[in-house]
Structures are given as C-alpha cells and as structure tokens.
Design an enzyme around this catalytic site. Structure first.
Site, PDB file in Angstrom:
ATOM      1  N   CYS A 149       0.808  -1.233   0.000  1.00  0.00           N
ATOM      2  CA  CYS A 149       0.000   0.000   0.000  1.00  0.00           C
ATOM      3  C   CYS A 149       0.841   1.283   0.000  1.00  0.00           C
ATOM      4  CB  CYS A 149      -0.988  -0.018   1.170  1.00  0.00           C
ATOM      5  SG  CYS A 149      -0.295  -0.655   2.707  1.00  0.00           S
ATOM      6  N   HIS A 241      -2.421   6.634   3.933  1.00  0.00           N
ATOM      7  CA  HIS A 241      -1.013   6.676   4.323  1.00  0.00           C
ATOM      8  C   HIS A 241      -0.403   7.984   3.800  1.00  0.00           C
ATOM      9  CE1 HIS A 241      -1.597   2.672   5.570  1.00  0.00           C
ATOM     10  NE2 HIS A 241      -0.888   2.000   4.676  1.00  0.00           N
TER      11      HIS A 241
END
Ligand code: NAP
Length: 358
Positions: A149, A241
């Site tokens: 990710c 993120h």
C-alpha cells in the site's frame, strides 16, 4: 458485453469489503463467489462480514454463502477471474494452486510480488510489465500482483521525476491503522500514540519501487538503479497513508517543472477510459497544509480514493521534497487490483470460460 465471473478471496476482511463495494455493480465483472477462512465458511455474507467500509453492504451480496478459497471450492462455480485479499501466508499456496488450474489471479498479498515471473503491475506506471505473465508457464492461469500500500503511493511520486534522473529516495511514512487489517492494531497500542515500526514494511518500500520502475526486457525485469531509504510508522488515523518523500535527482530542477511533471502525468488507463481509472491519477494540492488523510480522501471525491495526492513541493538544487497521500485500502489495495484486471481485460488477457494469454 458478458460480465466475467469473479471470486473474491478474503471477502470478509477490509480489502475484501472494498472489492465487494467496487465489484457488486461493475460493468465488466460480476461477483460469483465470496471466499474466506473456515471461521466464516457456510455463513451468509451479512452474518460473516463485519462491514466497516463507507456506505451500506450491497444488497446483492448479503445473502451469498461464504465458501472456501481452494480450487475445489471455486472451480465448480465457473470462476473466470480471482481477486485475492488473503493474508500473505495463505495466499502463497492458494494463489499458486488456482493459477495452476488455469485461473487468472489478481492479488494484493505480498507472497508472490518479488517472484521474478510475477509482475507488480500499476498500469499508469509499468503497463508493459503485464507481459511478464507469459514467463509463468501455467497455461491460461497466471498471477498479477499490485504493490504494497505505501509503495503504490510512492511510485506515483517517482515516475514523473524519472526524466530528471532518480538517484536516491528517502521516504518516511505515517500509516493508517486500516493498513493492518480488520484485527490488526490493538487500540491500547495506537490511541494517542505513534509506533515507529511496521513489520516488514521498510523492506517492501525499499525493493518494490525498483521492480515497478524497472525495465522489462521482454523476458525478465531489470531493477531500476536508484536506492530507497524507508522509515515507517503507524499513526492513529483510520484511512490514508501520508508519506514524506525526499528525492535526489541527477540534475537541478525548479519547483514549477516538478509541479508540472506531477500535474500533467497520465497513463494508459486514463487514455483507455477504464472504469476505475482516476483522471488525473495525481492531484497536486495547492493549499499549503495539504494533503491530509482527513481532507479530500473520502469516497465522495470524484476519484473514489484512486488518485494519489501530492503537496508541499519544495526544491533545493537537485533535491525535491514533498508529501504524498494514498488511500491504502483502495489505490493501495482493492481498487488497484480491479484496475489491473480492467487493464488485462482490454489487453486480451481475460475472457469468459478461463483465462487466456494472448
Ligand atoms: N489493508 C491494507 O491497506 C492492505 C493494503 C495492501 C495490501 N494488503 C494485503 O491484502 C491482504 C488482506 O488484507 P486485509 O487488510 O483485508 O486483512 P483482514 O482484514 O485481516 O482480512 C483477511 C481476510 O482473509 C481471510 N482469511 C484469513 N485466513 C484465511 C485462510 N486460511 N483461508 C481463507 N481465507 C482466510 C479472512 O477471513 P475470516 O473473516 O474468515 O477470518 C478475511 O476475509 C493481506 O495480504 C494484506 O497484506 C492490505
């Protein structure tokens, strides 16, 4: 056009739920099977899945009965393509067995990413790497992965800078708790806290970008020649993120050229108008305090969490600094996999009945 019959493995988990959300009304795929662990097998989806994704659980999956993830569970259901959100440990052998039975597998798991015959495909960035599946020698079955990710955001910050020469990259991440899965991080460990360690994460960020930006010579992938120095932290954020990136280039640049390189960046998925492709793939934020996980990353934005957001661009000589933000369970996981399958389909690598390698 006939929709392909898709199975979702790990359908009850966070990434699996995003697969369900994206695929339940997809123009090219229909959900034919939902698979999870023995804990969930035999239960209806609404009983087994603790729905945590924005919006309601789609009506047309609520009554589906969860099955096992092995070939003997899935093949009788006439599955044309598999989307995998299994934990890496289970993904290794299950995905291999399915591909061995002629099924194309689009995986989120880390198990096969660094296999020299398996591409880490991001079709805006390395569309030609799809051709690597020819070397898997599994008949019509194959495995295509998407990246970790954090990597899936980082490479969007690197690819547009390739023309200036990439020398090295220092990246520090602030990673959301959803990245650790449904039962991932204990609240006692993360509430009011920052944990400067995520098992295995720094290694993935230091290797995957070199493969993704590497050169496919028609046979194998030659890694790109820059180094990545990564430090990863878990922060008390639900989704998204954030990454602080410093890139050393082979030449001096100015901030206007860098901003232009990011904002004009586009790729094959956009040219092809694929259903899950964000347009543009990179959103350059002009507000001085953006990007932020809490602002602009919701599913209500036009790109549905698929665009990577970049801001705070600063330049000193040949060093470029910026922040980027990636939706870890969408562009970093389920959305990325669906985009890969949409791309494979228009390139002739998927068809009803079984996979095909043109
Ligand atoms: N979360 C992210 O941001 C993210 C991003 C990129 C990649 N990934 C990767 O995607 C995968 C899934 O992550 P996640 O966050 O969705 O995890 P998760 O929420 O923990 O979900 C795991 C899923 O796998 C199923 N499962 C567990 N053991 C199994 C077994 N032995 N056989 C079949 N199914 C099994 C679980 O089913 P039960 O409900 O029955 O236990 C559940 O559906 C992992 O490989 C992860 O590394 C995650």
């Amino acid at each position: 056009v006939k929709r392909l019959r898709a199975a979702i493995l790990g359908a009850t988990g966070i990434v699996g739920q995003h697969f369900v959300r994206i695929l339940h009304d997809h123009p090219s795929f229909q959900i034919a099977a939902l698979a999870a662990s023995e804990r969930s097998e035999g239960y209806r989806y609404y009983e087994a899945a603790d729905w945590v994704v924005t919006g309601e659980m789609p009506l047309n999956v609520q009554e589906m009965v969860i099955c096992g993830a092995a070939p003997e569970d899935l093949l009788p259901r006439g599955v044309d393509v598999v989307f995998s959100a299994l934990p890496s440990k289970e993904a290794g052998h299950i995905e291999q067995a399915l591909a061995g039975e002629g099924v194309p597998v689009f995986s989120n798991a880390g198990a096969h990413r660094m296999d020299p015959h398996v591409p880490i495909l991001i079709p805006e960035i390395n569309p030609d790497h799809l051709g690597l599946v020819h070397s898997q020698d599994r008949g019509s079955g194959y495995i295509v992965t998407n990246s970790n990710c954090s990597t899936s955001g980082l490479v969007f910050g690197l690819k547009p800078l390739v023309p200036f020469g990439l020398r090295d990259v220092t990246v520090t991440t602030y990673q959301a708790v959803s990245g650790a899965g449904r039962r991932g991080v204990a609240s006692l460990d993360i509430l009011g806290n920052v944990v400067p360690y995520i098992s295995g994460e720094e290694g993935k960020l230091e290797t995957e970008p070199k493969k993704i930006l590497g050169h496919f010579n028609g046979d194998t992938i030659e890694d790109a020649g820059f180094e990545v120095y990564a430090s990863c932290a878990r922060v008390p954020v639900l989704d998204g993120h954030l990454e602080s990136v410093v890139v050393t280039l082979g030449q001096e640049v100015d901030a206007v050229s860098v901003r232009e390189a990011f904002s004009s960046f586009t790729g094959e998925p956009q040219a092809l108008g694929l259903p899950t492709a964000p347009n543009p793939p990179i959103v350059v934020e002009s507000q001085v305090d953006r990007p932020q996980p809490l602002r602009g990353l919701s599913l209500s934005t036009g790109d549905f969490g698929m665009a990577v957001r970049i801001g705070r661009i600063r330049v000193k000589g040949n060093r470029v600094s910026f922040f980027l933000l990636v939706h870890n369970t969408i562009r970093g996981a389920a959305g990325a996999s669906v985009l890969n399958a949409e791309f494979a389909r228009v390139k002739g690598y998927l068809r009803a009945g079984k996979g095909v390698i043109p």
